[in-house]
Design a protein around this motif. Structure first.
Motif, PDB file in Angstrom:
ATOM      1  N   VAL A 563      20.410  37.728 -46.019  1.00 53.22           N
ATOM      2  CA  VAL A 563      19.096  37.082 -45.941  1.00 53.22           C
ATOM      3  C   VAL A 563      18.341  37.429 -47.223  1.00 53.22           C
ATOM      4  O   VAL A 563      18.188  38.609 -47.549  1.00 53.22           O
ATOM      5  CB  VAL A 563      18.307  37.559 -44.703  1.00 53.22           C
ATOM      6  CG1 VAL A 563      16.956  36.843 -44.642  1.00 53.22           C
ATOM      7  CG2 VAL A 563      19.102  37.292 -43.419  1.00 53.22           C
ATOM      8  N   PRO A 564      17.874  36.463 -47.973  1.00 52.84           N
ATOM      9  CA  PRO A 564      17.284  36.736 -49.291  1.00 52.84           C
ATOM     10  C   PRO A 564      15.965  37.505 -49.207  1.00 52.84           C
ATOM     11  O   PRO A 564      15.175  37.317 -48.291  1.00 52.84           O
ATOM     12  CB  PRO A 564      17.060  35.333 -49.880  1.00 52.84           C
ATOM     13  CG  PRO A 564      16.992  34.422 -48.698  1.00 52.84           C
ATOM     14  CD  PRO A 564      17.901  35.011 -47.675  1.00 52.84           C
ATOM     15  N   ALA A 565      15.743  38.369 -50.192  1.00 50.16           N
ATOM     16  CA  ALA A 565      14.465  39.070 -50.309  1.00 50.16           C
ATOM     17  C   ALA A 565      13.359  38.044 -50.532  1.00 50.16           C
ATOM     18  O   ALA A 565      13.560  37.032 -51.210  1.00 50.16           O
ATOM     19  CB  ALA A 565      14.515  40.057 -51.473  1.00 50.16           C
ATOM     20  N   GLY A 566      12.215  38.301 -49.945  1.00 50.43           N
ATOM     21  CA  GLY A 566      11.091  37.388 -50.075  1.00 50.43           C
ATOM     22  C   GLY A 566      11.041  36.323 -49.001  1.00 50.43           C
ATOM     23  O   GLY A 566      10.045  35.591 -48.888  1.00 50.43           O
ATOM     24  N   HIS A 567      12.099  36.199 -48.210  1.00 51.07           N
ATOM     25  CA  HIS A 567      12.111  35.210 -47.121  1.00 51.07           C
ATOM     26  C   HIS A 567      11.145  35.654 -46.022  1.00 51.07           C
ATOM     27  O   HIS A 567      11.086  36.827 -45.658  1.00 51.07           O
ATOM     28  CB  HIS A 567      13.532  35.075 -46.552  1.00 51.07           C
ATOM     29  CG  HIS A 567      13.612  34.175 -45.361  1.00 51.07           C
ATOM     30  ND1 HIS A 567      13.583  32.805 -45.469  1.00 51.07           N
ATOM     31  CD2 HIS A 567      13.703  34.458 -44.023  1.00 51.07           C
ATOM     32  CE1 HIS A 567      13.668  32.275 -44.254  1.00 51.07           C
ATOM     33  NE2 HIS A 567      13.745  33.255 -43.368  1.00 51.07           N
ATOM     34  N   LYS A 568      10.407  34.689 -45.475  1.00 51.36           N
ATOM     35  CA  LYS A 568       9.442  35.005 -44.412  1.00 51.36           C
ATOM     36  C   LYS A 568      10.026  34.644 -43.057  1.00 51.36           C
ATOM     37  O   LYS A 568      10.446  33.500 -42.822  1.00 51.36           O
ATOM     38  CB  LYS A 568       8.132  34.251 -44.630  1.00 51.36           C
ATOM     39  CG  LYS A 568       7.033  34.655 -43.640  1.00 51.36           C
ATOM     40  CD  LYS A 568       5.706  33.993 -43.974  1.00 51.36           C
ATOM     41  CE  LYS A 568       4.631  34.486 -42.995  1.00 51.36           C
ATOM     42  NZ  LYS A 568       3.305  33.897 -43.303  1.00 51.36           N
ATOM     43  N   ILE A 569      10.038  35.611 -42.145  1.00 53.02           N
ATOM     44  CA  ILE A 569      10.560  35.360 -40.801  1.00 53.02           C
ATOM     45  C   ILE A 569       9.462  34.780 -39.913  1.00 53.02           C
ATOM     46  O   ILE A 569       8.278  34.820 -40.245  1.00 53.02           O
ATOM     47  CB  ILE A 569      11.149  36.644 -40.166  1.00 53.02           C
ATOM     48  CG1 ILE A 569      10.047  37.674 -39.895  1.00 53.02           C
ATOM     49  CG2 ILE A 569      12.264  37.218 -41.016  1.00 53.02           C
ATOM     50  CD1 ILE A 569      10.509  38.837 -39.030  1.00 53.02           C
ATOM     51  N   ASP A 570       9.865  34.254 -38.770  1.00 53.06           N
ATOM     52  CA  ASP A 570       8.909  33.720 -37.790  1.00 53.06           C
ATOM     53  C   ASP A 570       8.515  34.832 -36.820  1.00 53.06           C
ATOM     54  O   ASP A 570       8.896  35.986 -37.006  1.00 53.06           O
ATOM     55  CB  ASP A 570       9.550  32.540 -37.044  1.00 53.06           C
ATOM     56  CG  ASP A 570       8.529  31.516 -36.591  1.00 53.06           C
ATOM     57  OD1 ASP A 570       7.364  31.904 -36.365  1.00 53.06           O
ATOM     58  OD2 ASP A 570       8.883  30.320 -36.462  1.00 53.06           O
ATOM     59  N   THR A 571       7.804  34.488 -35.773  1.00 52.22           N
ATOM     60  CA  THR A 571       7.298  35.489 -34.825  1.00 52.22           C
ATOM     61  C   THR A 571       8.423  36.006 -33.923  1.00 52.22           C
ATOM     62  O   THR A 571       9.077  35.209 -33.232  1.00 52.22           O
ATOM     63  CB  THR A 571       6.200  34.875 -33.946  1.00 52.22           C
ATOM     64  OG1 THR A 571       5.198  34.310 -34.793  1.00 52.22           O
ATOM     65  CG2 THR A 571       5.573  35.945 -33.050  1.00 52.22           C
ATOM     66  N   PRO A 572       8.654  37.313 -33.895  1.00 48.90           N
ATOM     67  CA  PRO A 572       9.695  37.865 -33.007  1.00 48.90           C
ATOM     68  C   PRO A 572       9.238  37.820 -31.541  1.00 48.90           C
ATOM     69  O   PRO A 572       8.061  38.024 -31.246  1.00 48.90           O
ATOM     70  CB  PRO A 572       9.837  39.319 -33.471  1.00 48.90           C
ATOM     71  CG  PRO A 572       9.081  39.418 -34.755  1.00 48.90           C
ATOM     72  CD  PRO A 572       8.032  38.359 -34.729  1.00 48.90           C
ATOM     73  N   GLU A 573      10.183  37.541 -30.672  1.00 46.56           N
ATOM     74  CA  GLU A 573       9.917  37.548 -29.234  1.00 46.56           C
ATOM     75  C   GLU A 573      11.133  38.137 -28.529  1.00 46.56           C
ATOM     76  O   GLU A 573      12.252  38.034 -29.029  1.00 46.56           O
ATOM     77  CB  GLU A 573       9.664  36.123 -28.721  1.00 46.56           C
ATOM     78  CG  GLU A 573       8.360  35.509 -29.217  1.00 46.56           C
ATOM     79  CD  GLU A 573       8.182  34.088 -28.710  1.00 46.56           C
ATOM     80  OE1 GLU A 573       9.045  33.627 -27.921  1.00 46.56           O
ATOM     81  OE2 GLU A 573       7.199  33.438 -29.101  1.00 46.56           O
ATOM     82  N   PRO A 574      10.927  38.754 -27.337  1.00 46.69           N
ATOM     83  CA  PRO A 574      12.082  39.294 -26.599  1.00 46.69           C
ATOM     84  C   PRO A 574      13.096  38.193 -26.299  1.00 46.69           C
ATOM     85  O   PRO A 574      12.722  37.064 -25.964  1.00 46.69           O
ATOM     86  CB  PRO A 574      11.456  39.838 -25.306  1.00 46.69           C
ATOM     87  CG  PRO A 574      10.031  40.099 -25.652  1.00 46.69           C
ATOM     88  CD  PRO A 574       9.653  39.040 -26.652  1.00 46.69           C
ATOM     89  N   LEU A 575      14.363  38.515 -26.431  1.00 39.35           N
ATOM     90  CA  LEU A 575      15.430  37.523 -26.245  1.00 39.35           C
ATOM     91  C   LEU A 575      15.974  37.497 -24.830  1.00 39.35           C
ATOM     92  O   LEU A 575      16.548  36.495 -24.396  1.00 39.35           O
ATOM     93  CB  LEU A 575      16.567  37.808 -27.229  1.00 39.35           C
ATOM     94  CG  LEU A 575      16.228  37.576 -28.698  1.00 39.35           C
ATOM     95  CD1 LEU A 575      17.213  38.308 -29.599  1.00 39.35           C
ATOM     96  CD2 LEU A 575      16.232  36.089 -29.012  1.00 39.35           C
ATOM     97  N   PHE A 576      15.841  38.598 -24.112  1.00 34.76           N
ATOM     98  CA  PHE A 576      16.396  38.685 -22.759  1.00 34.76           C
ATOM     99  C   PHE A 576      15.372  39.309 -21.818  1.00 34.76           C
ATOM    100  O   PHE A 576      14.510  40.072 -22.241  1.00 34.76           O
ATOM    101  CB  PHE A 576      17.691  39.513 -22.755  1.00 34.76           C
ATOM    102  CG  PHE A 576      18.759  38.953 -23.649  1.00 34.76           C
ATOM    103  CD1 PHE A 576      19.509  37.866 -23.249  1.00 34.76           C
ATOM    104  CD2 PHE A 576      19.002  39.509 -24.900  1.00 34.76           C
ATOM    105  CE1 PHE A 576      20.488  37.328 -24.076  1.00 34.76           C
ATOM    106  CE2 PHE A 576      19.977  38.989 -25.735  1.00 34.76           C
ATOM    107  CZ  PHE A 576      20.719  37.894 -25.319  1.00 34.76           C
ATOM    108  N   LYS A 577      15.516  38.968 -20.562  1.00 38.55           N
ATOM    109  CA  LYS A 577      14.609  39.472 -19.532  1.00 38.55           C
ATOM    110  C   LYS A 577      15.407  40.260 -18.503  1.00 38.55           C
ATOM    111  O   LYS A 577      16.505  39.856 -18.107  1.00 38.55           O
ATOM    112  CB  LYS A 577      13.899  38.293 -18.858  1.00 38.55           C
ATOM    113  CG  LYS A 577      12.928  38.675 -17.770  1.00 38.55           C
ATOM    114  CD  LYS A 577      12.373  37.409 -17.098  1.00 38.55           C
ATOM    115  CE  LYS A 577      11.525  37.767 -15.891  1.00 38.55           C
ATOM    116  NZ  LYS A 577      11.088  36.551 -15.146  1.00 38.55           N
TER     117      LYS A 577
END
Length: 808
Positions: A563-577
């Protein structure tokens, strides 16, 4: 990697053909039979396993297609049609749609999901038959077959049950073609104490003339193929054992015709009244379905030099694919693509017993959807539990343990820790921006991790190439465990304050692992991968490929570069319940017993509600008590020429809205496409725009009146009516909803009001208008006719909030 936009169902693309110089892989899974909803044992045994391998092939850059479809001819279809009082074609249309819907929900990525009741099947099957006749591999023989004097017909194999003749088995419900307990292939006349499955009387033996495939004459060619390909294709051990057991017994001529009506007609003057035996024509379905995929199908099926055929199935199907089908193709003398690799599963058992379609035991495809447990959890659990070398057991407690410990606490925890830390604002994290990480290859802890990841990656590829899917999944999950250990050992939360360059290396490496896991797990859990890529803010079109040509494997061994440096990620959310104990107990009790038991239970509950309602003193708006309504059996019967007007004359079914949109010429109307269990959806026009938002009309189950006379509404013909309840003041309208577990196309029942519906309601007789005044919702929000609930196989139909509302 593969096209992650490809969800369940068929890929809508230009048909692929073999490419010179590339690895061309043709993948099939055993064609599921259309006599019931597929259960989880069927799903893991063929379609899901093949889907994982197909997705892996795409990830590797191979030119692969995945072909499957419903097996529709034969006795089981005729029997089911008799049970449901319809034609075999109607049964096939109904259950083909159900199968397709289940597989779409499970994200099965067919290139073509077809069916065998097609003109292409007839054409290909008859062409192969004619070649076998020309080459003298067929013979005519008189055979003894069981004949039922009560039913006045020869009994096909599956219409006979009796005691298995195999020593030490003696199973008393063995079918005429195969014992379900010991797996031995049988002829009906071999059964002890045979009985007709329809009327339970004892049939007698009669002579009938049939055509046979001379397997003994093909023995040398067949054994040469088996001995060579079982080694070259690394056949699974259970496939080898089952095949050699057949050969050891000695090959016998096998009958390829049957005294049936529903099937591919035999193109032979003396056998015009017969059809091909389903196990002769069913494997040919792979070929005919491919011919529906592309007219250039022979480039896949008659190209053994450039195409590798991989086939997936349960262990009971092995001899038909390793002996019967290859022998059939060899006998034509043509250059067919014969199976290279076969992947066979043992049985997935359910809790204390065995999954069974015929007995309705276990969790079925539609059940899985209705639990609201995400599809990626179901796929993961079935694949970790894949019965590759021995039978495995499905239990709700085990599903809970694997979800909570492996998916939630291992995989989900690792990904969420990494992305949540990166998403923290500067001073606490990286403001959602991937940090640069110079010198990562020299960072001791990271270098050690990279070596471990590289080893796991090589093991993953080795396992997947050999179709060891369970081991491939376990290996991918080990990378997640390594990631958790890496985070813990690095103590990144301290490094952020004490050694920022090292922290940046750890976090960029870790986010690379997240990306790698999303790619490696895509064959197993595509919806999980889609969500992870969304949180990473990465497009599915530009994914990592594990193809040898593009260097993806070597690049993956340097996770800090993924994953390139400077890349902006989106909002993290829990993947499993988390799945809680009380939920597990609820599901365990809900799916106990057979489907028949559950239907009886649902009907008993509906009857109980009805009795309670009839005992209740209901007052009208003037405070006067209404007299209890007489049931249909108490009502004075009318002359046969004029059937009594009651709910029994209405054909109300469970429907699924496949698509809803605004009427182009009327602001107050919706136009819906509704699946009511027929070959094609019905177009329905409803005046619900004012009351129900368009998004709430999509993909939901409804109650549909199917035998109203079609009416044209603003230029569009409405072929049915969706039932809805309205409040007394008319300001609120809600759809009448069947339970999620109800079957699409099933007719609603009203205990006490039995009978066949009118084909089409006669508007002059005012049947609908007469019945409608007694349709309402009660205080418990249950939809009722004269206080009798709208009842399905899964329970009663309800509305959301309108009590004492009128239904129309």
């Amino acid at each position: 990697m593969g096209d992650l936009s490809r969800g369940g169902g068929e890929a809508q693309k230009i048909p692929k053909l073999p490419i010179d110089g590339k690895r061309n892989i043709l993948i099939t899974s055993a064609l599921p039979y259309v006599n019931n909803v597929p259960h989880l044992g069927n799903i893991i045994g063929c379609v899901l396993s093949a889907d994982v391998f197909a997705r892996y092939c795409r990830l590797r850059g191979y030119n692969a297609i995945y072909i499957c479809g419903t097996d529709e001819y034969g006795t089981a279809t005729e029997t089911k049609a008799t049970e449901e009082k319809c034609t075999p074609q109607q049964i096939c249309d109904k259950y083909h749609a159900i199968h397709k819907q289940v597989y779409e929900w499970f994200n099965i990525s067919f290139d073509k999901f077809g069916r065998t009741s097609t003109p292409q099947q007839t054409e290909v099957c008859q062409a192969i038959f004619k070649k076998l006749m020309e080459n003298n591999w067929l013979s005519e023989n008189m055979m003894q077959q069981l004949y039922c004097d009560t039913c006045e017909k020869f009994l096909a194999d599956r219409l006979v049950e009796g005691t298995c003749p195999t020593q030490d088995c003696n199973y008393d419900s063995a079918r005429g073609d195969q014992c379900e307990k010991c797996g031995k292939l049988l002829n009906p006349t071999e059964l002890k104490d045979p009985r007709c499955k329809v009327c339970q009387t004892t049939p007698r033996i009669r002579d009938t003339n049939h055509l046979f495939l001379e397997l003994p004459l093909l023995k040398d060619n067949l054994e040469e193929y088996i001995n060579k390909m079982s080694v070259a294709g690394s056949w699974s051990q259970n496939a080898i054992q089952a095949t050699h057991a057949w050969l050891k017994e000695g090959l016998r001529q096998r009958c390829i015709t049957r005294d049936l009506k529903w099937g591919v007609p035999v193109p032979h003057d003396r056998f015009r009244d017969k059809v091909f035996y389903v196990w002769f024509d069913a494997p040919i379905g792979y070929v005919s379905i491919t011919s529906c995929y592309t007219p250039e199908w022979e480039k896949w099926w008659k190209n053994p030099e450039n195409v590798e055929l991989y086939q997936f199935m349960g262990k009971d199907n092995v001899p038909f694919h390793t002996v019967m089908f290859p022998a059939t193709l060899i006998g034509t003398g043509e250059n067919w693509t014969l199976m290279k690799t076969i992947s066979v599963t043992e049985y997935l058992n359910y809790e204390a017993g065995k999954f069974s379609k015929s007995k309705g035991i276990g969790v079925f495809g539609n059940d899985a959807k209705d639990t609201n447990i995400p599809v990626e959890v179901w796929r993961y659990y079935l694949l970790t539990n894949r019965p590759e070398v021995s039978d495995t057991l499905f239990t709700w407690a085990d599903l809970q343990a694997k979800l909570n410990s492996e998916l939630l606490n291992n995989l989900g925890n690792f990904i969420n820790r990494v992305l949540s830390f990166i998403a923290k604002p500067p001073g606490l994290g990286y403001g959602s921006i991937i940090p640069d990480a110079p010198g990562a290859e020299c960072h001791t802890l990271t270098k050690t991790l990279a070596e471990k990841v590289g080893n796991h990656l090589e093991q993953y590829i080795e396992a997947m190439e050999k179709v060891k899917l369970k081991h491939g999944l376990k290996t991918a999950m080990n990378i997640s465990s390594e990631g958790n250990a890496y985070l813990q050992e690095s103590q990144f939360w301290k490094l952020y304050k004490e050694d920022e360059p090292s922290c940046a290396i750890v976090m960029r490496t870790s986010v690379g692992l997240v990306y790698l896991l999303a790619c490696l797990l895509e064959p197993f859990m595509p919806s999980f991968t889609h969500e992870v890529l969304k949180q990473l803010n990465l497009s599915s079109e530009t994914q990592l490929s594990l193809s040898d040509e593009r260097g993806g494997i070597e690049r993956s061994k340097r996770p800090w570069e993924l994953v390139p440096a400077g890349h902006k990620i989106d909002t993290p959310e829990p993947l499993f319940k988390e799945l809680k104990d009380e939920e597990v107990e609820f599901f365990r009790l809900k799916f106990a017993g057979s489907q028949a038991d559950r239907i009886v239970k649902a009907e008993a509950e509906a009857k109980k509600i009805t009795e309670q309602l009839q005992k209740t003193k209901v007052s009208d708006s003037n405070g006067k008590k209404q007299r209890p309504t007489k049931s249909a059996t108490e009502t004075k019967s009318k002359p046969a020429s004029e059937p009594e007007i009651s709910i029994s004359r209405l054909d109300i079914r469970v429907g699924l809205i496949k698509k809803a949109q605004k009427h182009p010429d009327a602001d107050s109307l919706y136009v819906e496409e509704i699946d009511v269990g027929e070959a094609a959806p019905r177009t329905v026009v409803s005046g619900l725009v004012k009351y129900i938002p368009l998004e709430d009309m999509q993909n939901r189950k409804v109650c549909v009146l199917c035998n109203l006379k079609p009416a044209t509404m603003r230029g569009i013909k409405s072929q049915a009516m969706v039932l809805a309840a309205s409040s007394n003041d008319g300001t609120k309208v809600e759809l009448v909803e069947p339970p999620q577990a109800s079957l699409i196309g099933e007719r609603l029942k009203f205990p006490g009001f039995e009978g066949e519906p009118d084909d089409l309601l006669n508007p002059k007789k005012k049947v609908w208008e007469t019945v409608q005044v007694d349709l309402c919702t009660n205080s418990e929000l249950v939809a009722c006719y004269k206080q009798v609930p709208f009842t399905t196989s899964a329970g009663v139909c309800k509305v959301s909030s309108i009590s004492s509302g009128s239904i129309r």
